[in-house]
Structure formats: C-alpha cells, structure tokens
Design an enzyme around this catalytic site. Structure first.
Site, PDB file in Angstrom:
ATOM      1  CG  ASP A   1       9.149  -2.624  -5.308  1.00 39.50           C
ATOM      2  OD1 ASP A   1       9.427  -2.981  -4.140  1.00 39.50           O
ATOM      3  OD2 ASP A   1       8.271  -3.179  -5.990  1.00 39.50           O
TER       4      ASP A   1
ATOM      5  CE1 TYR B   1      -6.627   5.788  15.418  1.00 34.60           C
ATOM      6  CE2 TYR B   1      -5.599   7.926  15.028  1.00 34.60           C
ATOM      7  CZ  TYR B   1      -6.403   6.887  14.588  1.00 34.60           C
ATOM      8  OH  TYR B   1      -6.950   6.919  13.339  1.00 34.60           O
TER       9      TYR B   1
ATOM     10  CG  PHE C   1       5.724  -7.639  -7.539  1.00 34.67           C
ATOM     11  CD1 PHE C   1       6.177  -8.917  -7.800  1.00 34.67           C
ATOM     12  CD2 PHE C   1       4.643  -7.478  -6.688  1.00 34.67           C
ATOM     13  CE1 PHE C   1       5.557 -10.025  -7.229  1.00 34.67           C
ATOM     14  CE2 PHE C   1       4.028  -8.578  -6.105  1.00 34.67           C
ATOM     15  CZ  PHE C   1       4.489  -9.848  -6.371  1.00 34.67           C
ATOM     16  CG  ASP C   2       1.958  -9.697  -9.172  1.00 37.33           C
ATOM     17  OD1 ASP C   2       2.718  -9.292  -8.284  1.00 37.33           O
ATOM     18  OD2 ASP C   2       1.199 -10.670  -9.017  1.00 37.33           O
TER      19      ASP C   2
ATOM     20  CB  ALA D   1      10.350  -5.929  -1.654  1.00 41.29           C
TER      21      ALA D   1
ATOM     22  CE  LYS E   1       7.511  -9.423  -0.914  1.00 39.45           C
ATOM     23  NZ  LYS E   1       6.234  -8.709  -0.809  1.00 39.45           N
TER      24      LYS E   1
ATOM     25  CG  HIS F   1      -1.675 -14.515  -9.690  1.00 42.59           C
ATOM     26  ND1 HIS F   1      -1.934 -13.209 -10.019  1.00 42.59           N
ATOM     27  CD2 HIS F   1      -0.944 -14.481  -8.560  1.00 42.59           C
ATOM     28  CE1 HIS F   1      -1.376 -12.429  -9.122  1.00 42.59           C
ATOM     29  NE2 HIS F   1      -0.775 -13.164  -8.219  1.00 42.59           N
TER      30      HIS F   1
HETATM   31  N1  F0G Z   1       7.174  -5.233  -4.758  1.00 46.29           N
HETATM   32  C1  F0G Z   1       7.796  -6.409  -4.921  1.00 46.29           C
HETATM   33  C2  F0G Z   1       9.094  -6.460  -5.651  1.00 46.29           C
HETATM   34  C3  F0G Z   1       7.213  -7.569  -4.424  1.00 46.29           C
HETATM   35  O1  F0G Z   1       7.845  -8.732  -4.604  1.00 46.29           O
HETATM   36  C4  F0G Z   1       5.983  -7.472  -3.734  1.00 46.29           C
HETATM   37  C5  F0G Z   1       5.342  -8.664  -3.201  1.00 46.29           C
HETATM   38  C6  F0G Z   1       5.385  -6.224  -3.582  1.00 46.29           C
HETATM   39  C7  F0G Z   1       6.009  -5.116  -4.110  1.00 46.29           C
HETATM   40  C8  F0G Z   1       4.068  -6.049  -2.872  1.00 46.29           C
HETATM   41  O2  F0G Z   1       4.248  -6.158  -1.515  1.00 46.29           O
HETATM   42  O3  F0G Z   1       2.945  -8.199  -0.868  1.00 46.29           O
HETATM   43  O4  F0G Z   1       3.688  -6.524   0.821  1.00 46.29           O
HETATM   44  O5  F0G Z   1       1.869  -5.983  -0.744  1.00 46.29           O
HETATM   45  N2  F0G Z   1       5.701  -9.829  -3.493  1.00 46.29           N
HETATM   46  C9  F0G Z   1       5.187 -11.066  -2.944  1.00 46.29           C
HETATM   47  C10 F0G Z   1       5.850 -12.211  -3.636  1.00 46.29           C
HETATM   48  C11 F0G Z   1       3.713 -11.159  -2.881  1.00 46.29           C
HETATM   49  O6  F0G Z   1       5.444 -13.359  -3.376  1.00 46.29           O
HETATM   50  O7  F0G Z   1       6.788 -12.000  -4.391  1.00 46.29           O
HETATM   51  P1  F0G Z   1       3.118  -6.753  -0.527  1.00 46.29           P
END
Ligand code: F0G
Length: 455
Positions: free
Chosen positions: A213, A69, A121-122, A215, A256, A447
C-alpha cells in the site's frame, strides 16, 4: 533549518472564528470534526490526503489532459511514470486508493481469508472485513509503545508473519501479504528496506504474493535514506526502485505522496492478475485508460509522481513534520516517537489519563483542540477502530491518538506554532474535560458520521 524549497504564487485566505462561535459550530456537528465546514476551520490538519498544493508544473500539465474515452495520451504518460518510478509494467488507474483496494480485493480476497501485514489502513481493513475476511496485524511490538524509539516502527514482525503463514497458507487462506508504507495507523512510521526484503523472502517461501500500500512511498524512501545502514548515499529514486522490486504489485492513493487532489491506481507485475482486475476496474471505475480519473488528473499525477521523489522536497517535508513534533515535545505534549512522516500523533491516554476509554479520550482531545485554536485534527483511536464485526463490542486499540496530518506544501512553520499554542491552552484546562459518548453510529467506518454528546 533550511527554508521551504519553493515560493508561493497563489494564496488562499483562512479565518479564525471567535471561540464562542467555534464552540457552537462543533456542538452542532455532534462533536464530530468531519461535520465542520472547512471555512470554519483555521488550520486544517484533518488529513494529508488530497489536500496538498500542486506545483506550477502540475497546473500547466492539466492543460495537456487528453479526455478521450479510450487510449488517452494522458493515460500513457501516467503508465510510463509508474513504470519508470515504481518499476511495474501494468497499471490500472482508479479514482482513489480505496477504489484500487476494491478492485484488487474483488479478485483476490474471499470469505474466511486472512491478509497479514503491518497495521492496515482503515479503508483497507474495511474492504477486507466487508468480504468476511481478516486483516491480521503483524506489526512489531515496538510500534505499540508510543515513546519507544525505533528507526522503523512500521516494520513487520517476521515471527508473527511466519506463524500466520504457517497456520493459514496450508488452508489456502492467504491471498497476499500487504505492507503499508509508511504505516499510517502506526503513526506514519517507516518500514526498512531490509524488512521489505525479509517479508518478500517469507512470501516466496510460502508462495504468497506481496503487495504494497504505497500511499506514502516517497516519505518512506526518504526515511530509509536517513536511517538505514547503507542507503545514505543513494538517491530516493534509487531507493524507491529497490523497495518496489520486492513487490508483486501495489495499490496507490495518489492523494498523498504523489501530490494530487484526487486519483489512484493499482500496479502489477503479472499480466494475468492485471487482466482479472481489469474486469472489476471497468465495472467499478471506468475504462482501462481512465478508471475514474479525468485526462487532466492523470497528467497532474504523472508530474506529481516525479516531484514526490525529489530529495529537496522530501527533506523539507520531513523537516516540517519533525518541527511540529519537536515543538510539542518542548511543551511537554506527549506524542508518538520517533516523529512520523506525514503527521504528528498526540498520545491522548497520557494527556488525558482521567478519561475512561469508553468516553473516548482522543476524540475529546481533538474536539477541545478545535475549540481552543480552530485547528482540526482527527481521532485515531476507539472511534476509528469500529466495533468487532462478530461480537459488536467496541474495539479498544492499544493507542488512543489525535493525528495532526500536514498537507503537503500548504502551511508554514508559523502555522505549526499556532497548533502548539492550541495544545498549551487545552493542557491548561484539561481537568475540566470529561469526555464524550456515542449518540449515533453506523455499522462500519463510523468515524465519518458518528455523533457524540459530552459526558
Ligand atoms: N492506504 C493508506 C495508507 C491511507 O492512508 C489511505 C487514506 C488509503 C489507503 C485510502 O486511500 O483515501 O485515496 O481512498 N488515508 C487518508 C488519511 C484518508 O487521512 O490518512 P483513499
């Protein structure tokens, strides 16, 4: 073109349903590709997130997972990998990227704030808007012209950023500036190192922190090596260090580039911010040395971070995406150019110009592609853009795209050829495509669960 720098030890069968079956399946979801069962999809390009193949090294690392833990050795391995590769001293694990955003934004973002950056990102945008703040898009104009060639279409427009900082910093409304590498929502386009550096200089001038960010940090670094003056002879590893040295921290969706199926983290330079975030990390994610991840997941992530910056792997990775894009272009399918890192984006407004924006050309194109070929892509357009939080009107983004994101180390180029054939079949019948309209939607991130009917 050089072949894949790996051989395949384990296979997972996929099957192609007959076309009539595919038509029934997608109609039953309300024409939402998120509603399909993966067994009904032949080639799944919905997302490159969490869909990659782990290496033999990562699978063996799983067995070393320390599930304590508190104080798990797997956490310290992950922390060390982040410190060495990204150069940040403080690390908070989270279960995925949006969880990292939730924790960080809980400390930094308040009502009325403005977070400038290249296209957010969304989930990032949703986390900002959920706190009644604004995600201000300061991407360069070139990014909005799908055929204009520019080596770094993910760049921040420094004039737009400066003007935002001029307006909002005196009102104490800018908690941080955010650069997303690569810029997913602008087509997987990279950001130049010179641009990251220039943004950092502006941030220093206005005394605002800079976050990344991260990813797709490794793909971004590879693009810098290939395209930016002065980086040809640097390793990706060196470029990554330089990219992050200008940032005060990063949020990471490890699903990613870091090559794991679940996981994420926040990394910081400043111990005070780390401490403030720790409170929310414990509240939302779990204790500081696991934060929503199992010990074995942290082991696989530590190994994945190393593999993510391997030059041979990245060479193959970008070449495969480029192969899909080039083949589509050869068959006159309009795509966003230059071709991005993790995905190819098909321009639905050019392909289906007869469909009105309100009848969702990109969503319609993605649905038809599935019907014709069993390939699942995803809409990056009006559906994804949600309604304006104040006026509740549909927001029509400048681009209406179908994203074909390529899982890492999963498909071969034969699979990519099938995707191209699918588009050819859609083009043959394009005049019969009439578009879709909403019959159900949620107020935010619609979406995922929206339902549509054919016009
Ligand atoms: N930032 C970026 C640039 C992303 O592409 C994503 C997720 C996230 C943050 C959020 O990360 O999914 O681990 O919570 N992108 C996915 C996509 C969902 O299909 O592009 P997460």
């Amino acid at each position: 073109m050089r072949p894949e720098p790996f051989k395949i030890k384990m296979v997972e069968p996929i099957r192609l349903l007959p076309k009539e079956e595919r038509e029934k399946k997608i109609a039953a979801t309300g024409y939402n590709l998120f509603g399909l069962r993966s067994e009904d999809v032949f080639i799944d390009l919905l997302s490159d997130s969490g869909t990659g193949s782990m290496s033999n090294k990562q699978w063996s690392a799983l067995m070393l997972g320390d599930e304590s833990y508190a104080g798990a050795s797997s956490f310290y391995k992950l922390e060390k990998a982040v410190q060495e590769i990204l150069g940040f001293p403080y690390v908070l694990p989270t279960h995925q990227g949006r969880a990292a955003e939730n924790v960080l934004h809980s400390v930094l973002v308040k009502e009325g704030d403005v977070v400038p950056g290249n296209t957010h990102f969304d989930t990032t945008k949703a986390h900002i808007e959920f706190r009644r703040a604004t995600a201000l898009d300061c991407t360069i104009e070139e990014a909005f012209n799908p055929t204009m060639i520019h080596p770094f279409k993910g760049n921040v427009d420094l004039e737009k950023l400066k003007s935002a900082l001029n307006t909002y910093v005196p009102q104490n409304k800018v908690p941080f500036v955010l650069i997303t590498v690569t810029c997913n929502s602008a087509g997987g386009q990279p950001v130049a190192l010179s641009n990251i550096k220039a943004v950092k200089e502006l941030c220093e001038e206005y005394q605002v922190p800079l976050f990344i960010d991260a990813a797709r940090f490794a793909e971004n670094a590879k693009f810098i090596q290939l395209r930016e003056e002065g980086y040809r002879n640097k390793s990706v590893k060196e470029i990554v260090v330089e990219m992050f040295q200008y940032a005060d921290g990063c949020t990471m969706s490890a699903k990613k580039d870091p090559l794991v199926n679940i996981g994420g983290f926040i990394a910081f330079r400043d111990s005070t911010l780390y401490q403030k975030c720790s409170v929310f990390a414990i509240l939302f994610e779990g204790f500081l040395t696991y934060g929503g991840m199992s010990g074995r997941d942290m082991e696989a992530l530590a190994a994945g971070l190393e593999e993510a910056i391997n030059d041979d792997y990245l060479e193959y990775r970008l070449a495969q995406t480029s192969y899909l894009g080039e083949q589509l272009l050869k068959h006159n399918i309009p795509i966003v150019q230059p071709i991005g890192g993790h995905a190819v984006y098909v321009d639905a407004l050019s392909l289906l110009p007869h469909i009105e924006r309100e009848h969702l050309p990109a969503q319609s194109l993605a649905v038809e592609l599935y019907i014709e070929s069993g390939v699942r892509g995803v809409e990056i357009g009006t559906v994804l853009a949600d309604r304006d939080p104040i006026t509740r009107e549909n927001r029509y983004p400048r681009l209406e795209l179908v994203r074909l994101s390529i899982p890492r180390r999963v498909y071969t180029n034969n699979h990519m050829d099938w995707v191209v054939e699918g588009f050819q079949k859609v083009v043959e019948k394009k005049d019969q495509i009439r578009g879709l309209k909403f019959v159900y939607e949620t107020p935010i991130l619609r979406h995922f669960t929206a339902k549509f009917e054919k016009v």
